[in-house]
Design a protein around this motif. Structure first.
Motif, mmCIF file in Angstrom:
data_model
loop_
_atom_site.group_PDB
_atom_site.id
_atom_site.type_symbol
_atom_site.label_atom_id
_atom_site.label_comp_id
_atom_site.label_asym_id
_atom_site.label_seq_id
_atom_site.Cartn_x
_atom_site.Cartn_y
_atom_site.Cartn_z
ATOM 1 N N ASN A 8 48.665 48.755 48.094
ATOM 2 C CA ASN A 8 47.290 49.075 48.483
ATOM 3 C C ASN A 8 47.264 49.650 49.897
ATOM 4 O O ASN A 8 48.306 49.921 50.487
ATOM 5 N N GLU A 9 46.023 49.780 50.465
ATOM 6 C CA GLU A 9 45.888 50.393 51.789
ATOM 7 C C GLU A 9 46.640 49.621 52.859
ATOM 8 O O GLU A 9 47.066 50.181 53.873
ATOM 9 N N MET A 61 51.067 45.714 44.689
ATOM 10 C CA MET A 61 49.988 45.439 43.734
ATOM 11 C C MET A 61 50.587 45.109 42.365
ATOM 12 O O MET A 61 51.250 45.942 41.758
ATOM 13 N N TYR A 96 39.554 48.949 42.544
ATOM 14 C CA TYR A 96 40.354 50.115 42.895
ATOM 15 C C TYR A 96 40.134 51.227 41.870
ATOM 16 O O TYR A 96 39.871 50.966 40.694
ATOM 17 N N ASN A 107 47.052 52.823 46.284
ATOM 18 C CA ASN A 107 45.729 52.762 45.676
ATOM 19 C C ASN A 107 44.711 52.326 46.725
ATOM 20 O O ASN A 107 44.989 51.441 47.539
ATOM 21 N N ARG A 108 43.521 52.926 46.670
ATOM 22 C CA ARG A 108 42.479 52.602 47.642
ATOM 23 C C ARG A 108 41.220 52.155 46.921
ATOM 24 O O ARG A 108 40.910 52.615 45.823
ATOM 25 N N LYS A 109 40.505 51.238 47.580
ATOM 26 C CA LYS A 109 39.230 50.791 47.015
ATOM 27 C C LYS A 109 38.201 51.896 47.142
ATOM 28 O O LYS A 109 38.257 52.730 48.036
#
Length: 525
Positions: free
Chosen positions: A328-329, A334, A427, A483-485
């Protein structure tokens, strides 16, 4: 009275390799020179000082080696003088450099006699000759692995784990095959890397019309025997072309196969234990054959035949690996993110097949990693963001582990894409596939031999890992994906849907109220 009392003789030794017309001089071949006695017996000639050997070597050292001569580097023996008129023979004791010694004692008979002019000459039969010519043969072995299209054969190829790997052994049979006691093939792989497919063996030779390949009759060889030694990680098969029967007689290949090429085709399956590094997955072949003709007139093997010669050849199969590392960021792995691995179908390496589907259609696709995989549908290809101009198959689909990783080991070169199909709550899915193309530059290098060692072994090709061209970085690749929210639309039918619906209704009512209020003001005006 001016004619010399004693004459001389020359011998020229040449060798040919079955399957090739090229002749070569054969040095270091041991012969014994015999002379027929008055009672028609044979005895070795005493190579004393009166007999002048000018080319080759006088190898006589004691009574046991009486009459022994060895060919020169040019494959010749010359006795310039010292031979009384009479009947002689050269008996071949042992050959060299893989050639099969012809131990027939009556194969090389000649006479030293006077011609019509009273000169001493050498004759073979009724023909006056410059020298006694002796030619021997040796077999040859060639090993190849086919590419994934099943066409071009080479000594290296790349495959997927689970794939069927086709091999061809070509054996060139010498002319004196009927008189040989040993003619046997042994093929070896690492048991953890490849498994022989027992029903795949076919044995043919070019004995049909116009040299067409036809089956070698089953009674001419012992069928392939597969053996596995898991302790030493070795699996092998043996095909014996000179099996012995219960009476000790050697059967198998006879004059019918002299000068022919025998092909053994078979397949292995590339296993999970196959390596993806530069060491490769090696397949070795060995042809063992008699170093002299050892079959008597009764068809039985002559005792003490000596150690057989051996020819070794090799091929190598490569396979590669790809993977995804999902974070993630915050660069935190993840878990539980699902990716599908797609392969673009390549007409140059993939063959389309069809098999029974449902009542409405027939399934079409390719065989990959040992399975028939149907083409992905046009809708699936479009939804995955893949190039719709090409055909694709889904190779694999899996969730990332606790370390955020997904790995697929055992792929050949080709165009591959990782497609994210499920991610963690909150996400967004990746918009585009991740390119995972494998284009590994490799070229196996071999240590090539042409001469037999002292123990009678020829290593035609042995894999040279040190000099092999192999892009190790490209062979095992992993792609890091972040992956970003982000804002996500609510799931249909969920609480979010009701909330947004309620807000929408209130906005509509508010709008209606504003319109009515404006209308009343206009009416009063």
């Amino acid at each position: 009275k001016n004619v010399a009392t004693y004459g001389g003789v020359s011998l020229v030794k040449t060798g040919t390799t079955a399957g090739s017309r090229a002749d070569a001089a054969v040095p270091n071949v041991l012969f014994r020179l015999d002379k027929e006695t008055s009672d028609r017996a044979w005895e070795a000639v005493d190579l004393n000082d009166a007999i002048k050997v000018t080319v080759g070597k006088n190898s006589q050292t004691d009574d046991a080696t009486k009459g022994y001569l060895t060919t020169s580097d040019a494959g010749t023996i010359t006795i310039e003088s010292g031979l009384a008129p009479g009947k002689y023979r050269f008996v071949e004791i042992s050959a060299s450099n893989g050639y099969i010694a012809n131990t027939d004692e009556n194969a090389n008979i000649f006479t030293v006699e006077k011609d019509s002019e009273g000169k001493l000459v050498t004759k073979v039969g009724d023909k006056t000759v410059e020298s006694v010519s002796v030619t021997n043969e040796k077999p040859d072995l060639d090993k190849k692995v086919a590419d994934r299209k099943g066409g071009t054969t080479n000594n290296d190829a790349d495959y997927a784990i689970g794939d069927t790997v086709p091999y061809t052994l070509t054996i060139y049979v010498p002319a004196n095959i009927a008189k040989m006691a040993t003619f046997k093939v042994v093929d070896t792989v690492k048991a953890s890397q490849q498994a022989y497919n027992k029903d795949s063996f076919k044995v043919k030779y070019n004995g049909g019309p116009n040299g067409a390949d036809i089956d070698v009759p089953a009674d001419k060889y012992a069928a392939a025997v597969i053996a596995t030694d898991t302790t030493n990680d070795v699996s092998s098969f043996t095909i014996d072309f000179k099996p012995k029967d219960t009476d000790g007689k050697v059967g198998g290949l006879d004059e019918t196969f002299a000068g022919k090429a025998i092909t053994i085709t078979y397949t292995t399956t590339l296993k999970d234990g196959a390596v993806t590094d530069k060491s490769g997955n090696i397949n070795k072949a060995q042809l063992s054959y008699s170093n002299k003709t050892d079959i008597g007139a009764d068809g039985k093997e002559i005792p003490n035949p000596g150690n057989p010669y051996e020819i070794h050849d090799e091929s190598v199969v490569y396979t590669f690996q790809t993977g995804i590392y999902k974070v993630n960021e915050s660069d935190t792995p993840m878990q539980g993110v699902t990716f599908a691995l797609y392969k673009e179908v390549d007409p140059a390496t993939d063959t389309e097949i069809a098999w029974a589907g449902d009542d409405r259609n027939e399934k079409k696709g390719i065989t990959f990693a040992g399975k028939n995989i149907e083409y992905a549908s046009a809708d699936e290809v479009k939804a995955a963001g893949l190039d719709t101009a090409n055909k694709w198959i889904k190779v694999y689909e899996k969730e990332s582990d606790t370390d955020g990783k997904i790995t697929y080991k055992g792929l050949p070169n080709g165009v591959y894409k990782w497609v994210e199909t499920k991610t963690q709550t909150g996400y967004n899915l990746l918009k585009d596939p991740v390119d995972a193309t494998l284009n590994v530059d490799y070229k196996a290098k071999w240590t090539v031999g042409t001469s037999y060692s002292e123990d009678g072994t020829l290593i035609k090709r042995t894999y040279n890992e040190a000099t092999t061209i192999y892009d190790s970085a490209a062979a095992v690749k992993s792609y890091t994906v972040v992956n970003r929210k982000g804002f996500q639309l609510p799931v249909t039918g969920g609480f979010g849907t009701l909330l947004f619906s309620g807000i929408g209704v209130l906005l509509v009512l508010a709008g209606v109220a504003v319109l009515f209020s404006m209308k009343k003001k206009n009416d009063r005006a």
